[in-house]
Every structure is written in structure tokens, then in C-alpha cells.
Design an enzyme around this catalytic site. Sequence first.
Site, PDB file in Angstrom:
ATOM      1  CG  ASP A  78       3.780   4.768   6.203  1.00 33.21           C
ATOM      2  OD1 ASP A  78       3.934   3.544   6.102  1.00 33.21           O
ATOM      3  OD2 ASP A  78       2.969   5.422   5.527  1.00 33.21           O
ATOM      4  CD  GLU A  87       0.071  -1.216   1.864  1.00 32.13           C
ATOM      5  OE1 GLU A  87      -0.279  -0.679   0.818  1.00 32.13           O
ATOM      6  OE2 GLU A  87       1.256  -1.474   2.108  1.00 32.13           O
ATOM      7  CG  ASP A 125      -0.371   3.496  -2.260  1.00 32.16           C
ATOM      8  OD1 ASP A 125       0.530   4.286  -2.587  1.00 32.16           O
ATOM      9  OD2 ASP A 125      -0.216   2.617  -1.383  1.00 32.16           O
TER      10      ASP A 125
HETATM   11  O1  TEU Z   1       2.040  -0.036  -0.898  1.00 28.06           O
HETATM   12  C1  TEU Z   1       2.128  -1.423  -1.046  1.00 28.06           C
HETATM   13  C2  TEU Z   1       1.474  -1.938  -2.249  1.00 28.06           C
HETATM   14  O2  TEU Z   1       1.092  -3.089  -2.280  1.00 28.06           O
HETATM   15  C3  TEU Z   1       1.384  -1.031  -3.446  1.00 28.06           C
HETATM   16  O3  TEU Z   1       2.223  -1.524  -4.436  1.00 28.06           O
HETATM   17  C4  TEU Z   1       0.046  -0.924  -4.034  1.00 28.06           C
HETATM   18  O4  TEU Z   1      -0.338  -2.173  -4.543  1.00 28.06           O
HETATM   19  C5  TEU Z   1       0.156   0.082  -5.165  1.00 28.06           C
HETATM   20  O5  TEU Z   1       0.484   1.314  -4.595  1.00 28.06           O
HETATM   21  C6  TEU Z   1      -1.119   0.218  -5.943  1.00 28.06           C
HETATM   22  O6  TEU Z   1      -2.101   0.931  -5.283  1.00 28.06           O
HETATM   23  C7  TEU Z   1       2.872   0.560   0.034  1.00 28.06           C
HETATM   24  C8  TEU Z   1       2.737   2.070   0.015  1.00 28.06           C
HETATM   25  O7  TEU Z   1       1.434   2.433   0.369  1.00 28.06           O
HETATM   26  C9  TEU Z   1       3.119   2.594  -1.329  1.00 28.06           C
HETATM   27  O8  TEU Z   1       2.961   3.975  -1.427  1.00 28.06           O
HETATM   28  C10 TEU Z   1       4.555   2.222  -1.564  1.00 28.06           C
HETATM   29  O9  TEU Z   1       4.910   2.566  -2.880  1.00 28.06           O
HETATM   30  C11 TEU Z   1       4.807   0.732  -1.352  1.00 28.06           C
HETATM   31  O10 TEU Z   1       4.231   0.234  -0.166  1.00 28.06           O
HETATM   32  C12 TEU Z   1       6.275   0.451  -1.243  1.00 28.06           C
HETATM   33  O11 TEU Z   1       6.743   0.801   0.013  1.00 28.06           O
END
Ligand code: TEU
Length: 571
Positions: A98, A263, A336
Site C-alpha cells: 500500500d 484508489e 473500507d
Molecule cells: O481511503 C480513502 C478514502 O477516500 C476513504 O475515506 C473512503 O472514502 C472511506 O474509507 C469510506 O469508505 C484510503 C484507505 O483505503 C482508508 O482505509 C484510509 O482510511 C484512507 O485512505 C486514509 O489513508
Amino acid sequence: MLKKWWHNKVAYQIYPKSFMDSNGDGIGDIPGITSRLDYLKDLGVDILWICPVYESPFVDQGYDISDYYKIADCFGTMEDFDRLIGEAKKRGMYVIMDLVINHCSDRHEWFQKALAAPEGEYAERFYFEKGRDGREPSNYRSYFGGNMWEKVPGKEDLYYLHSFAKQQPDLNWNNEYVLNYLYDMVNWWLDKGVAGFRVDAIINIRKNTEFPSYEADGPDGLCSVDKVIEGAAKYDKGPDIGEMLQDLKKNTFDRKEAFTVGEVFNMQEDELTEFIGENGHFSTIFDFCLHILTNCESGWYAARKIIFSEMRQTIFDSQLATQHAGFMANIIENHDEPRGISVFLPEWIDKQKGAKLFGTVMLLLHGIPFIYQGQEIGMTNKEFKSLDEYNDIYTIDQYRQAVEHGFTHQDALKLCALYSRDNARTPMQWSSEPEAGFTTGKPWFVVNPNYKEINVAAQENDEASVLNYYKELIALRKTPEYEDAFVYGEFEPAYQEYENILAYYRRGDSNTILVISNWGSGEQSILLKKDDSEIKILLDNMYKSGSQYGVDVKPDSIKLLSGQAVVLKIQ
Ligand code: TEU
Ligand code: CA
């Protein structure tokens, strides 16, 4: 289309804290992952995405990195990591990490030094800004709630920017030193042998550095991150996001033909080819179309119930809009998201049968399938009952927002139970032993009590299990003979006139595949088109050993039970 090494691969996401604990401290770790490589190989996966294992205070479960060159103690050592890469290589598997480079942790050395000398060079590696009219520089709402600007401790009128939690200060991508440092770091990991990266929150790196306020969209007077990103995209000074990402790619990923998955939220539609085309910024980006369908940008309080017809249309639209641009990364769930079978299946479909149905539909689409740990055994949501059972900071904020929007305590809790990110973060269910065989100690996070029924060991011994079905499904997808269809074939919706049927073709140069699935509560007969009448059944999720395939085929029609999915080869 130029063929790339990763086109025909299947990926698997590991949430290290909850995958496998090797030393009984209750926290999953890198030796734990290594010990399960054979399991993953046997499942048929090629690429392993490992969520952050860098040193971190874990305010956001490792997405707050305090040292990019260290492995967090709880996960093991750098030797453990090197061993994992070596063992994966031996099995013909690839490890991707990641890459969290929009922000770091407030415990990172740079940020500590920036706080100590807010006028100095370290502060320039972040966004430190003077307040306006005695308050924050602008009205941006962070992803995890509250203003994106946090006061610099001990300073009257100085703030720093954080798109996520206040312990995750955004890095300044306009700063040469930061840029070079990040590129070097990426190259360092690539030289170590990682095959690529999942690139976190990458759209957020570009800012409108004049930081204008936008129209508020909530009672807090703030505006959503979406508006902030939109504003940044329109800002005309400095390199645009495409130039920034190409520069990153040229200086890092391209050196090793790395596999990268972005992402990416909030992309402009006409930018797709720039992102995933032949020379795209990334190998692939996640297809979040289903996630966006339930979860509107405002928050869980405004989330909509899944309607099958909309879900089907969403999948079709996404496939049709993206397949010629490149490969999307298809997901049912991730760390997430709640568990997909707890959110997307109609209530009349048994979740274990439904896991096979949903898997069939999603794994055979055009793109790179990403399986999230536990999905392959049909793990479900956890049914959290009270707020103090949650660990995730995002969930707590979503609860608060729901209550602010008039939800009762009980209803807000129900929302969290359905949508919480913690649903996917409970430990992997390996067996019916205590704590699901995940640890011999006390797990860092509660195990889903349904582990006695849903676990790897039980499913390995059950021919009709979700796990064994996933193995067959993946093996089918990877059959070299059908690569022209499953990997490169044209996606085409089919039998849309049937309300509860989700069906599509994958038309390759020498094979045509037809996937048909019944999401209705009753049986459904389908009159086959003339061209589809000569068929061979390749897979059937209701197949029971010892009997015929469960599907009822007549020369010109096929009858599917509720929840049944079949994969057919058209002769
Ligand atoms: O997620 C990015 C993101 O946009 C998240 O806020 C998402 O909208 C939220 O988890 C709702 O599903 C990434 C990672 O996948 C997440 O785990 C992290 O918390 C975030 O970045 C911060 O690094
Ligand atoms: Ca451990």
C-alpha cells in the site's frame, strides 16, 4: 491491445492486522501471511495486496505512516518482509504494498520538526497557512469529520491541512524535496522486490493552494472533500493531476514494469484513458461503482437501499464505459466497506449460496478481480450492537453525522452495523478453534461469532463450500483456453428483458461465454436465443456432488433456481 503480464491475474487483498497471527500477541503479522501462502496459492490468486505494514501509531490502522522505511514492530521485521517476498516469488506470486503518500502521520519526524519550527523548512513539506478573519483558512470538511485545518499547537493564527484525520497531515507535493524523497522511497521498495503498489487516496495530492472557501453543504458551514478536489482540478497553476501522476510513474513504476492499482475517486469521466489506457498513470484503478450506488457522498445517513435493477444497470454501465479504455479492478468489498454479501444480496437469497452467485458475476467481468480476505469463504458483517464495539474512527464520525441529521441513537447504530468499515476488519476465520484459529492469544479485535459455521478448515472439507466454489471459479477464469474470452473478451449485457436475471456475454476471438444468474425469489425459465442454444455448462453454483448439474437445460431454454448462477460456453 498490448498484452501486459498482469492482465490475466487474480489479486487478493490482505488486511495484515486481521489475517493471521503467528506469535500469539493477538495481532496478525507478516510471518502469519507467509504461513498462509500455500493456502492462497491453492485458491488460485497471483497478486497479493498487503495493506500498510509500515511503522505507524495506527490512528487510522496504518494509513498514518511515521516511517516509510520501517516495518511496524507488531507486524515483524524487515527480514520477515524480505522472506515473505522471497516465498511468494518461489510460488510465482507477486506482492504489492500500500502506498500512502498523500499524507503521513503527525508522528513522522518531518511533522514533529515542523511543529517545533513552524516557520522553518520542515513546515514547507506540509501545508501550513495563516488563518483568515480570525479562523481557519477555508471551510473544508475532512473525510473523517471536522475542519480540514487544524490549529498548530501553541500558535495563535496558524493551521495545517489534513484531508483525513488530524493525525494525518497532507504532504506538500509542490515541494521538490518531498517529491524526490517519495520517489526514492518508492524505488527503494521496488528494488527490494515488491511487484507494485496499491496507491492510496491519490487524487487528493493536487491542491488549489490559494485555498478558496466553497459554498457550504452542511449545517457545520463546511463543504465536502469532493468540492475541494473539484476545485483543485479547475485550478490552473502548476502541473495538473495527469502531469503529476505521469511524473511519478516515469520516475518509479516504469523502471520495473510495476503493477499499480490506483484508489481513484472523483476522476473526470473523460480522463479514464489517461488513467488506465496503454500509457495510463496506473495499471488499473478500482471500480467503486457499487459502493457509490449505496453510499452517497454526504454520508451513511443518506445511503440508499440496494435495488437489484439499479445494481445490474450500474455494473453494465461501468463495464461498457470502461472496457475499451483498459482494465478496471473489480471488487465486492474491501477494508473500507462492509461485507458485500451482507449489503448487496436480496434478503431471500441464503448468504452462503449468494456468495457463490455474487462471486460468479463479479469475478468474470472484464477487469482484474480483487478478492478481499474472507470473501472466499463467505464472511459476513459482524452485527455490532453498540458504539463502543467499534474501533474505526470513520464509523464514530458517521454515527455522529447520522444523529445530527435526526436519526435516533438506535437507528444510527443500525446504520453503522450495516456500513461500518469494521465489518471487514474482524479476524480471518481459519477454523472452529477458539478465536477462529486466528491467534492463540487474545485477538486485537473481536472475532465474528459465526466462525464456528463459517471457516476455512470446515470449507476445505466440504465439496459444496463457498471456498471450493471460489477455487473452481478462479481456475475457470484462468484456464488458458478461455483467456480470449475471460481476459480479453468483449463484455455485452444479455437477457435484460428478464427483471431478476443478471446475464452477460464475454465474447473472445475463439470462445463465447455466457454468464446467467437469477437474483429473483423464485425459479426463472429463460428462453435462449437461437445463437445460444448449443451450450456447454462450465460452472454451476448449485452443483451438488454425485448428482447432475443442478441446472435444468432444454434445447431452447434454461431454468434457474433462485440464487443460481451458471457459466456457459456457447458452442
Ligand atoms: O481511503 C480513502 C478514502 O477516500 C476513504 O475515506 C473512503 O472514502 C472511506 O474509507 C469510506 O469508505 C484510503 C484507505 O483505503 C482508508 O482505509 C484510509 O482510511 C484512507 O485512505 C486514509 O489513508
Ligand atoms: Ca502477531
